[in-house]
Motif scaffolding. Sequence first.
Motif, mmCIF file in Angstrom:
data_model
loop_
_atom_site.group_PDB
_atom_site.id
_atom_site.type_symbol
_atom_site.label_atom_id
_atom_site.label_comp_id
_atom_site.label_asym_id
_atom_site.label_seq_id
_atom_site.Cartn_x
_atom_site.Cartn_y
_atom_site.Cartn_z
ATOM 1 N N LEU A 28 0.833 -1.208 0.000
ATOM 2 C CA LEU A 28 0.000 0.000 0.000
ATOM 3 C C LEU A 28 0.865 1.255 0.000
ATOM 4 N N PHE A 29 0.368 2.292 -0.654
ATOM 5 C CA PHE A 29 1.011 3.607 -0.605
ATOM 6 C C PHE A 29 0.029 4.570 0.056
ATOM 7 N N LEU A 30 0.344 4.934 1.297
ATOM 8 C CA LEU A 30 -0.572 5.757 2.091
ATOM 9 C C LEU A 30 0.037 7.126 2.376
ATOM 10 N N GLN A 31 -0.681 7.913 3.157
ATOM 11 C CA GLN A 31 -0.183 9.231 3.554
ATOM 12 C C GLN A 31 -0.018 9.282 5.078
ATOM 13 N N GLY A 32 0.626 10.332 5.553
ATOM 14 C CA GLY A 32 0.707 10.565 6.990
ATOM 15 C C GLY A 32 1.983 10.066 7.650
ATOM 16 N N GLY A 33 2.852 9.408 6.886
ATOM 17 C CA GLY A 33 4.140 9.003 7.433
ATOM 18 C C GLY A 33 4.032 7.889 8.455
ATOM 19 N N ALA A 34 5.187 7.526 9.026
ATOM 20 C CA ALA A 34 5.214 6.493 10.063
ATOM 21 C C ALA A 34 4.351 6.926 11.245
ATOM 22 N N PRO A 67 2.175 -12.102 15.730
ATOM 23 C CA PRO A 67 2.457 -11.305 14.527
ATOM 24 C C PRO A 67 3.498 -10.213 14.812
ATOM 25 N N VAL A 68 4.408 -10.028 13.866
ATOM 26 C CA VAL A 68 5.485 -9.057 14.042
ATOM 27 C C VAL A 68 5.253 -7.843 13.143
ATOM 28 N N VAL A 69 5.253 -6.673 13.761
ATOM 29 C CA VAL A 69 5.044 -5.405 13.071
ATOM 30 C C VAL A 69 6.319 -4.572 13.219
ATOM 31 N N VAL A 70 6.862 -4.082 12.109
ATOM 32 C CA VAL A 70 8.119 -3.339 12.169
ATOM 33 C C VAL A 70 8.021 -1.989 11.482
ATOM 34 N N ASP A 71 8.523 -0.981 12.164
ATOM 35 C CA ASP A 71 8.733 0.326 11.544
ATOM 36 C C ASP A 71 10.109 0.290 10.883
ATOM 37 N N MET A 72 10.136 0.178 9.555
ATOM 38 C CA MET A 72 11.406 0.121 8.818
ATOM 39 C C MET A 72 11.664 1.425 8.051
ATOM 40 N N SER A 73 11.139 2.526 8.573
ATOM 41 C CA SER A 73 11.238 3.802 7.843
ATOM 42 C C SER A 73 12.655 4.103 7.362
ATOM 43 N N TYR A 106 7.691 -11.447 8.513
ATOM 44 C CA TYR A 106 7.004 -10.303 9.109
ATOM 45 C C TYR A 106 5.528 -10.315 8.730
ATOM 46 N N ASP A 107 4.725 -9.655 9.549
ATOM 47 C CA ASP A 107 3.287 -9.587 9.276
ATOM 48 C C ASP A 107 2.875 -8.220 8.755
ATOM 49 N N LEU A 108 3.558 -7.191 9.238
ATOM 50 C CA LEU A 108 3.279 -5.844 8.741
ATOM 51 C C LEU A 108 4.569 -5.027 8.835
ATOM 52 N N ILE A 109 4.948 -4.440 7.716
ATOM 53 C CA ILE A 109 6.117 -3.555 7.672
ATOM 54 C C ILE A 109 5.626 -2.202 7.181
ATOM 55 N N TYR A 110 6.034 -1.133 7.856
ATOM 56 C CA TYR A 110 5.695 0.185 7.321
ATOM 57 C C TYR A 110 6.931 1.070 7.286
ATOM 58 N N ALA A 111 6.887 2.072 6.427
ATOM 59 C CA ALA A 111 8.051 2.938 6.249
ATOM 60 C C ALA A 111 7.636 4.253 5.613
ATOM 61 N N LEU A 131 5.010 3.610 2.753
ATOM 62 C CA LEU A 131 4.878 2.237 2.252
ATOM 63 C C LEU A 131 4.374 1.330 3.370
ATOM 64 N N VAL A 132 3.369 0.511 3.070
ATOM 65 C CA VAL A 132 2.904 -0.509 4.004
ATOM 66 C C VAL A 132 2.891 -1.853 3.276
ATOM 67 N N ILE A 133 3.532 -2.849 3.864
ATOM 68 C CA ILE A 133 3.470 -4.219 3.330
ATOM 69 C C ILE A 133 2.790 -5.046 4.406
ATOM 70 N N ILE A 134 1.616 -5.553 4.097
ATOM 71 C CA ILE A 134 0.805 -6.212 5.130
ATOM 72 C C ILE A 134 0.332 -7.582 4.670
ATOM 73 N N LYS A 135 0.397 -8.537 5.579
ATOM 74 C CA LYS A 135 -0.133 -9.879 5.312
ATOM 75 C C LYS A 135 -1.652 -9.763 5.306
ATOM 76 N N ASP A 136 -2.266 -10.236 4.232
ATOM 77 C CA ASP A 136 -3.712 -10.043 4.079
ATOM 78 C C ASP A 136 -4.512 -10.679 5.222
ATOM 79 N N GLU A 137 -3.938 -11.709 5.814
ATOM 80 C CA GLU A 137 -4.635 -12.375 6.938
ATOM 81 C C GLU A 137 -4.950 -11.417 8.087
#
Lengths: 355, 355
Positions: free
Chosen positions: A68-74, A163-169, A182-187, A200-206
């Motif tokens: 996903l390409f979102l707004q608002g930053g980390a 589930p593991v969530v990481v801020d990889m900004s 990983y289950d959710l990565i955002y940056a 950027l958000v990479i998320i497991k659809d589950e």
Amino acid sequence: MKHNFGAGPCILPKEVFEQASQAVIDFNGTGLSILEISHRSKEFEEVVVETEQLVRELLNVPSGYSILFLQGGASQQFAMVPMNLLPADGKAAYLDTGVWATKAAKEAKRVGQVEIVASSSDQNYNYIPKLYTIPTDAAYFHYTSNNTIYGTEVFDRPATQVPVVVDMSSDILSRNINIADYDLIYAGAQKNMGPAGVTLVIIKDELFGKSGRTNPMIFDYEAHAKAGSMYNTPPVFSIYVSMLNLRWLKAKGGIDVIEQENIIKARTLYDEIDRNPFFRGTAAVEDRSRMNVTFVMENAELEAEFLALAKERNLIGIKGHRSVGGFRASIYNALTISSINALVDTMREFEERKK
Amino acid sequence: MKHNFGAGPCILPKEVFEQASQAVIDFNGTGLSILEISHRSKEFEEVVVETEQLVRELLNVPSGYSILFLQGGASQQFAMVPMNLLPADGKAAYLDTGVWATKAAKEAKRVGQVEIVASSSDQNYNYIPKLYTIPTDAAYFHYTSNNTIYGTEVFDRPATQVPVVVDMSSDILSRNINIADYDLIYAGAQKNMGPAGVTLVIIKDELFGKSGRTNPMIFDYEAHAKAGSMYNTPPVFSIYVSMLNLRWLKAKGGIDVIEQENIIKARTLYDEIDRNPFFRGTAAVEDRSRMNVTFVMENAELEAEFLALAKERNLIGIKGHRSVGGFRASIYNALTISSINALVDTMREFEERKK
């Protein structure tokens, strides 16, 4: 030529700036600026598709994950993560490795229950805690993989079943990672991906709909995934420039090649810090970041003088964050080895002057 | 030369594109791209201050109102408005004038109680409802001042004692408004202010903290106001280009001058629609928008032929939204009278061919 060691929004390759500048006047020969095309135009839809495809290819993102390409930053993700993943009666586990990790946990506490599993605040966050227990009933475990202020980095995914969530900004796209770990990565984009304004958000659809909360749709990951990041008007220019930068990375040889360069860049600089008697690294050696190199002078009274020399040598953005002091060299993907050499040369020049 | 009648992200003045293009290579002679400067640099702080000052000056914003530059577009405001203004036991009043107004109300319903005071859905939103009652116990009254899809516009603030919240995404900066008549105005930038990726919010400070809810800080207006729109990394480039565009508007003579131009542009086009026997306006005459002019052909079978001629004449983006059909000419601030003349000439040429 200036050597930009700024912590971000940061340096991108020169050719990306040139292509972006051209597109502001005429996007792909359409006769229109990239700033005036409709986000629903075929031309821009192709940009979004290619950007997503490049992320998928470069990071080897498996099926079952949405990009996903979102707004608002980390900072917006600090809120969206618990809104989407933390049930009203659940709790989330957070690792505290510095200001940004603390902010993420603080924001999550406004949404639900949070447990801090460990913190390195006792030593001003100059190391990554290693021995801690992640509760098995946590809805997820959150950590920050690279801590820009303190120059520390988590290279290995902590072992846990939740589930593991990481801020990889600040280290996304700088090294190989196994997305399936990983289950959710955002940056936030503004280090290695593109200009400020896109996340950027990479998320497991589950994970979709896991919190059971009724959130506004604009904060729902699934809504954005279903709409292909076009749920609402996207940040057109920031996505476009990210695409140009990802193309550059691919043409360079991808993550394998950039990771090797990043290792050499970081080693060259850390070697000089360790060798040069005037300087000293601030982060625990085993946790040293490849993206942000923090160091001070053995004699703090000389720091202003070194900073002045650095400025003369066109090294900019190396003043350290106030909470650590000294210096910070941010050496993201687009910073070249010649900029590293310019900094090392200046450190040696300073040593010669003073010894 | 192309005449861009697209609904948005939309046309900006040519000189703004040229200045923006230059800054992507070298921002203000710093030797750095606007995309790589730190948002905490003195240079960028000056950009934010000037952008805010230009909005304040052009719209004559009185003291007691904060001006914010946020992310997420109007769609994110659909959620942030009730999160910030609607108490858990309160209700909000919404006027339904089309798709965007409906979306705003739908999102608010996910946050709290909503009453639709009137709707023009009975006639496919081709008019603005006039006779309706706003409950005096509503936390606020929300409406959309310009409805891009249907070509309708609300020029006068509805009479009510409750706080008034307006989505002015598509007519902000196009005409004089008395800010003191409103409590909260929001606008996605991508029509008259700048590129997609930044959202303008003008809020009466008295409204801060009115909902009594514990929201994530990133969605709290007061947090952004206190931080001068630097609560987190702002969308640097979109704010910068907005500043360039606001400078252009000021140099042109400000809102008084652009409003007169907009009146002339709209009148010229509506006059032709009313005169030309092949065309017919779709919006109620008293509610006709000055920003989006919607019209169809008396003989719908000719529409494809007119669209083809328009394309030949370099008129782009005039196909109407699928829910109204026909044509839509978006004639925002930066669209020149010569583009209006090009469209009118093409309508006359078509008439000549067919009569």
